[in-house]
Design a protein around this motif. Structure first.
Motif, PDB file in Angstrom:
ATOM      1  N   PRO A   1       0.788  -1.234   0.000  1.00  0.00           N
ATOM      2  CA  PRO A   1       0.000   0.000   0.000  1.00  0.00           C
ATOM      3  C   PRO A   1       0.823   1.289   0.000  1.00  0.00           C
ATOM      4  O   PRO A   1       0.283   2.349  -0.336  1.00  0.00           O
ATOM      5  CB  PRO A   1      -0.842  -0.110   1.279  1.00  0.00           C
TER       6      PRO A   1
ATOM      7  N   GLY B   1      -5.146  -0.841  -2.670  1.00  0.00           N
ATOM      8  CA  GLY B   1      -5.445   0.517  -2.188  1.00  0.00           C
ATOM      9  C   GLY B   1      -4.154   1.199  -1.762  1.00  0.00           C
ATOM     10  O   GLY B   1      -3.370   0.630  -1.008  1.00  0.00           O
TER      11      GLY B   1
ATOM     12  N   VAL C   1      -2.105   3.983   0.271  1.00  0.00           N
ATOM     13  CA  VAL C   1      -2.260   4.810   1.467  1.00  0.00           C
ATOM     14  C   VAL C   1      -2.413   6.276   1.054  1.00  0.00           C
ATOM     15  O   VAL C   1      -1.651   6.784   0.225  1.00  0.00           O
ATOM     16  CB  VAL C   1      -1.038   4.647   2.397  1.00  0.00           C
TER      17      VAL C   1
ATOM     18  N   GLU D   1      -7.670   7.377   3.351  1.00  0.00           N
ATOM     19  CA  GLU D   1      -7.067   6.197   3.973  1.00  0.00           C
ATOM     20  C   GLU D   1      -6.486   5.287   2.891  1.00  0.00           C
ATOM     21  O   GLU D   1      -5.289   5.096   2.844  1.00  0.00           O
ATOM     22  CB  GLU D   1      -8.039   5.433   4.862  1.00  0.00           C
ATOM     23  N   TYR D   2      -7.347   4.766   2.005  1.00  0.00           N
ATOM     24  CA  TYR D   2      -6.829   4.025   0.849  1.00  0.00           C
ATOM     25  C   TYR D   2      -7.443   4.595  -0.417  1.00  0.00           C
ATOM     26  O   TYR D   2      -8.662   4.710  -0.519  1.00  0.00           O
ATOM     27  CB  TYR D   2      -7.137   2.536   0.961  1.00  0.00           C
TER      28      TYR D   2
ATOM     29  N   PRO E   1      -5.638  -3.813   1.918  1.00  0.00           N
ATOM     30  CA  PRO E   1      -4.317  -3.333   1.490  1.00  0.00           C
ATOM     31  C   PRO E   1      -3.217  -3.574   2.529  1.00  0.00           C
ATOM     32  O   PRO E   1      -2.061  -3.777   2.166  1.00  0.00           O
ATOM     33  CB  PRO E   1      -4.540  -1.840   1.258  1.00  0.00           C
ATOM     34  N   ASP E   2      -3.596  -3.557   3.815  1.00  0.00           N
ATOM     35  CA  ASP E   2      -2.570  -3.803   4.847  1.00  0.00           C
ATOM     36  C   ASP E   2      -2.395  -5.289   5.134  1.00  0.00           C
ATOM     37  O   ASP E   2      -1.735  -5.666   6.098  1.00  0.00           O
ATOM     38  CB  ASP E   2      -2.924  -3.051   6.135  1.00  0.00           C
TER      39      ASP E   2
ATOM     40  N   VAL F   1     -12.754  -1.363   1.834  1.00  0.00           N
ATOM     41  CA  VAL F   1     -12.136  -0.096   1.412  1.00  0.00           C
ATOM     42  C   VAL F   1     -13.178   0.796   0.743  1.00  0.00           C
ATOM     43  O   VAL F   1     -13.185   2.013   0.937  1.00  0.00           O
ATOM     44  CB  VAL F   1     -10.938  -0.378   0.476  1.00  0.00           C
TER      45      VAL F   1
END
Ligand code: IPT
Length: 926
Positions: free
Chosen positions: A289, A505, A507, A512-513, A536-537, A832
């Motif tokens: 991300p 996504g 960062v 956020e994403y 994404p994380d 997301v």
């Protein structure tokens, strides 16, 4: 420089294997000087050693410059972000100039500059001399530095153009992210080795001038081209047995890890080491991300570990060869790999495939070059079982050029390509997003014929796989279990690969994403890039948890006091597992036993369970790792099964006597509860100020609802703007509220009759009868009740039902019956792109602290700090803001999820149709 050349590169050395070597090398990663220009027309004087770059920025290598403040990322799926006019490129052509110096250690002569990946057209100079250029972003390039090296200080310069004729070959569904995004090294290695090792112990290698040793097998000094046969343990993804080997050349010694394995196709069945192979796979893009496709090593390792932990056994490297270290990890930890060439020309599909490079002889060299560089780099990996020519590149003569070369160079691996359904150049029949019905037909060898009988006969003799299926975008995918059942039923079906592993996504400080459009792109495909099994994380989404269940390599069948443990591994027994049987009453553990399971599985008698507290009693059997594995610790759960031992006891004999209602001003009251006398709506529940439950048909559309077209139908009908008309409020033993619920501008509607009965024991019983009116043409999102509560009154919920995760009619295979506690915040699934989520299924009762709700026998439960409308309006996570109410949804049914973003919608058995329904809930004070 001619960026519009069809030539794939110049000055390049022959491609060779990625090898670990003792030859000296310099790591040229790190901080480089960097300058970005908006066009390609910039003087190349910067490449001269004396050029003054003091005014330039700094940029890490490897990286993508748009992720470091230079320009911005852009996302398209199929569309080219420039006019389709090969080989021409736009004037706006972001061009990154890179400079760094390095000191050549004393005594070093000769060497190579090696670039593992740069997007998309790069030129390189050493000490002012141009070594050449290369294309093929996800492929290595090597240049001979020898003639231009200087003792001591050396100046390296690289110019990277974002767009070139080669961009037409790189239209993968992902962010456009230029830059030198993989490692750069100066190496004095020149060796190349191709090891051939089959499961029956045959070993030989190619590598002129080298001698191969495998100490563990007593092999010392084997010459190239000589085949020997050894007694070996084969490599499989389940048992990734590797043997350390060295090949000694006069100038260097290379290290390899050899895995003995054989891929074959026998009677139309895909086989590994002579046994049928079932691929339980995922498609993996390289993504981080913050770093894009410059994925840190630890992240690659985390990916493989997470896959293994979730019973995934295969990965397709969609849609380009990954960083070479990823393949080392697949060898080491065990995954079957389809290695895919860096080729996609999808955007030509939007212009009727006119001008498709796949069929343009001027691009033949470029396509062959890509295939060669992939195969040569990756040929020694036992994990790689097939070469894929690319993705979504249409059909054309250049496929034959690639395939013919690959077959000759490496006859040991079948060829894959999905884009040509005639399979003229492949060894397996591959498709994407085929429906369950079509997959079934193919499993039965009953697919529709090709026009050409010869091709048809060839294809009919091929194994089948779905290189993409079950599009994991947003909530879902639904239908996983049904696909798996087919894959396991028909030998021709070799399984498939979920689309896709991770949400791409990026960062972003505000969102956020970020996804497509968040950087102001003129052409983009919005959140279609957010379609992974992990966020994404890399937090697993419910889709991955379900997939783990569906991919379980051990299954349990219960009956007659016995559990049949079925070994679903292709290549190993069950001795690495321990088995635990747990008995719970209403979700509280009352007994736990170890089960002794034979190595091959089989029938195991279940322990006698002593009588205990009455209530619903479940037995859960779990298989866990008995010891640590490199990808998970001892105790990690692999599989589980559950069976109902005894249903709930008889409970209280019927409802308690009814409590009488009283009038207080405009309210009808009973116990601690009150109703509005005009609307009949509950306004106080055991002292809490509530907006009482009423019929609701709406949900915040999922991506699948949205892209599959249901959302449009629902909105056209007005299901998001229901009106409620009260026809009667009648009191007696019960309070009866007759209503008609309907959207404006249609004659469709539902009669909803609420009957409230307060008991002398303090309880409040609610019966709801629903009667649709008119002809409801399409499935409806939901059939249930919505109420709100003061946010301060409710913080967490403990429930007995399926959990701990969300479940919808065709998802939630991982949700088991138990007692679970979560805060309201923890009940949310942070998709997301916000959408319907968090529904808990088959809830028997739920304790909200201030009160309890019980079903008759079950209900569906969702609780949020925002309304459905707020959820539906949100486009990024930060749009969801907790307000002062808790919105509680008590549901009878939901529409299934399906996978219509790409692929089939909800299967008919999971569709929710407007229907007559009755629904009972009981509320009890704390
Ligand atoms: C398919 C692509 O191969 C994949 O890269 C991805 O774009 C996926 O769709 C959607 O997320 S192609 C599609 C036309 C089926």
């Amino acid at each position: 420089m001619d960026l519009e050349t069809f030539t794939p590169g110049s000055g390049l050395l022959e491609p060779r294997a990625a090898l670990s070597t003792d030859a000296p090398a310099l790591d040229l990663n790190g901080t480089w000087r960097f300058r970005l220009s908006p066009t390609a027309n910039v003087p190349d004087d910067f490449a001269q050693p004396g050029y003054d770059d003091a005014g330039w920025d700094e940029l890490p290598v490897p990286s993508h410059w748009p992720l470091h403040g230079h320009g911005a990322p852009a996302y398209t799926n199929v569309s080219f972000p420039f006019p389709v006019d090969p080989p021409h490129v736009p004037d706006e052509n972001p061009t990154g100039d890179y400079r760094r110096t390095f000191d050549l250690p004393e005594g070093w002569t000769g060497g190579r500059l090696r670039f593992e990946g740069a997007e998309s057209f790069a030129r390189v100079w050493l000490n002012g001399h141009e070594l050449g250029f290369w294309t093929g972003s996800r492929l290595p390039a090597e240049f001979d530095a020898g003639p231009w090296l200087r003792p001591g200080h050396n100046v390296l310069a690289v110019r990277v153009h974002q767009w070139s004729a080669a961009s037409y070959l790189e239209d993968q569904d992902m962010w456009w992210l230029p830059g030198i995004f993989r490692d750069v090294t100066f190496t004095r290695s020149a060796a190349d080795v191709f090891v051939h090792a089959s499961h029956d112990g045959r070993l030989s290698f190619e590598g002129a001038g080298g001698l191969l040793s495998v100490p563990e097998l007593g092999v010392a000094g084997l010459e190239p081209g000589v085949e020997i046969t050894l007694d070996v343990e084969p490599w499989t993804a389940e048992t990734p047995r590797l043997y350390d080997a060295v090949v000694t050349f006069p100038d260097e010694t290379v290290r390899l890890r050899v895995g003995f394995r054989t891929i074959s196709i026998v009677d139309g069945v895909l086989m590994a080491n002579g046994s049928p192979l079932l691929l339980k796979g995922v498609n993996r893009h390289e993504f981080h991300p913050e770093h894009g496709r410059a994925v840190p090593y630890e992240t690659m390792r985390a990916d493989v570990q997470l896959m293994k932990q979730h019973n995934v056994n295969a990965v397709r490297t969609s849609h380009y060869p990954p960083h070479p270290a990823f393949l080392d990890l697949c060898d080491e930890l065990g995954l079957w790999v389809i290695d895919e060439c860096d080729l996609e020309t999808h955007g030509f599909g939007q212009v009727g495939w006119r001008g498709n490079p796949t069929d343009d002889p001027r691009y033949a060299d470029a396509l062959l070059d890509r295939m060669r560089r992939m195969v040569e780099r990756d040929k020694n990996h036992p994990s790689i079982i097939m070469w894929s020519l690319g993705n979504e590149a249409g059909v054309g003569r250049n496929l034959a050029v690639m395939a013919d070369w690959a077959r000759e160079r490496d006859p040991s691996r079948p060829l894959h390509y999905e884009g040509d359904w005639s399979c003229a150049h492949t060894d397996v029949y591959s498709r994407m997003y085929a429906s369950h019905a079509e997959v079934e037909a193919i499993g039965r060898l009953a697919e529709g014929p090709l026009d050409d009988p010869e091709l048809d006969a060839r294809r009919r003799a091929m194994p089948f796989l779905q290189c993409e299926y079950a599009h994991a975008m947003g909530n879902g995918p639904g239908g996983l279990a049904e696909y798996q059942e087919l894959f396991e039923r028909y030998p021709r079906l070799a399984g498939g690969f979920i689309w896709e592993w991770i949400d791409h996504g990026i960062v972003h400080p505000e969102f956020e994403y970020a996804y497509g459009g968040d950087y102001g792109e003129a052409v983009h495909d919005s959140n279609f890039v957010i379609d992974g099994l992990v966020f994404p994380d890399r937090t697993p989404s419910p889709g991955l948890i379900d997939l783990k269940k569906v991919f379980e390599p051990v299954t349990f069948e219960f009956g007659g006091g016995v559990v049949r443990v079925v070994n679903g591994y292709d290549f190993r027994d069950l001795t690495h597992l321990e088995f635990l049987a747990t008995v719970e009453v209403e979700g509280e553990k009352v007994a736990e036993h170890r089960l002794e399971v034979p190595a091959g599985g089989g029938d195991v008698k279940l322990p006698d369970v002593p009588p205990g507290p009455s209530g619903e009693r479940w037995l859960t059997v779990r298989a866990r790792l008995a010891g640590d594995q490199p990808w998970a610790e001892a105790g990690h759960e692999i599989a589980w099964g559950q069976t109902l031992l005894s249903p709930p006891g008889p409970g209280t004999a019927g409802p308690p006597p009814a409590l009488a209602f009283a009038r207080e001003g405009g309210a009808i009251v009973a116990g601690g509860s009150a109703f509005d006398a005009t609307t009949g709506r509950l306004v106080r529940l055991f002292g809490l100020d509530v907006e009482g439950p009423r019929l609701d048909l709406w949900r915040a559309p999922t991506d699948n609802d949205r892209y599959g077209g249901l959302e449009g139908k629902w909105r056209a009908l007005g299901l998001h703007r229901l009106t409620h008309r009260v026809d009667a409020v009648e009191t007696g033993d019960s309070l009866t509220v007759r209503t008609r619920v309907a959207p404006a501008a249609t004659d469709l509607g539902m009669r909803a009759t609420y009957r409230w009965t307060p008991g002398t024991d303090g309880s409040l019983l609610l019966n709801v009868d629903i009667e649709p009116e008119g002809d409801w043409p399409d499935p409806i999102p939901r059939l249930g009740l919505t109420m709100t509560l003061p946010g301060t009154a409710v913080d967490r919920v403990t429930w007995f039902g399926r959990g701990p995760g969300e479940a919808y009619p065709d998802t939630g295979m991982a949700a088991r019956v138990g007692r679970w506690t979560k805060t309201i915040d923890e009940l949310q699934v942070p998709y997301v792109y916000p959408q319907e989520n968090g529904h808990r299924a088959d809830v028997r009762w739920a304790d909200f602290g201030a009160f309890t709700v019980s079903g008759d026998p079950v209900f569906g439960m969702t609780a949020r700090r925002w309304s459905v409308d707020e959820l539906a309006a949100a486009t990024h996570r930060p749009d969801l803001v907790a307000r002062d109410r808790v919105h509680l949804h008590l549901d009878l049914a939901h529409q299934g999820i399906g996978t219509a973003t790409c692929g089939p919608g909800t299967l008919p058995q999971y569709e929710l149709r407007a229907r007559t329904a009755s629904f009972t809930l009981r509320f009890d004070p704390a």
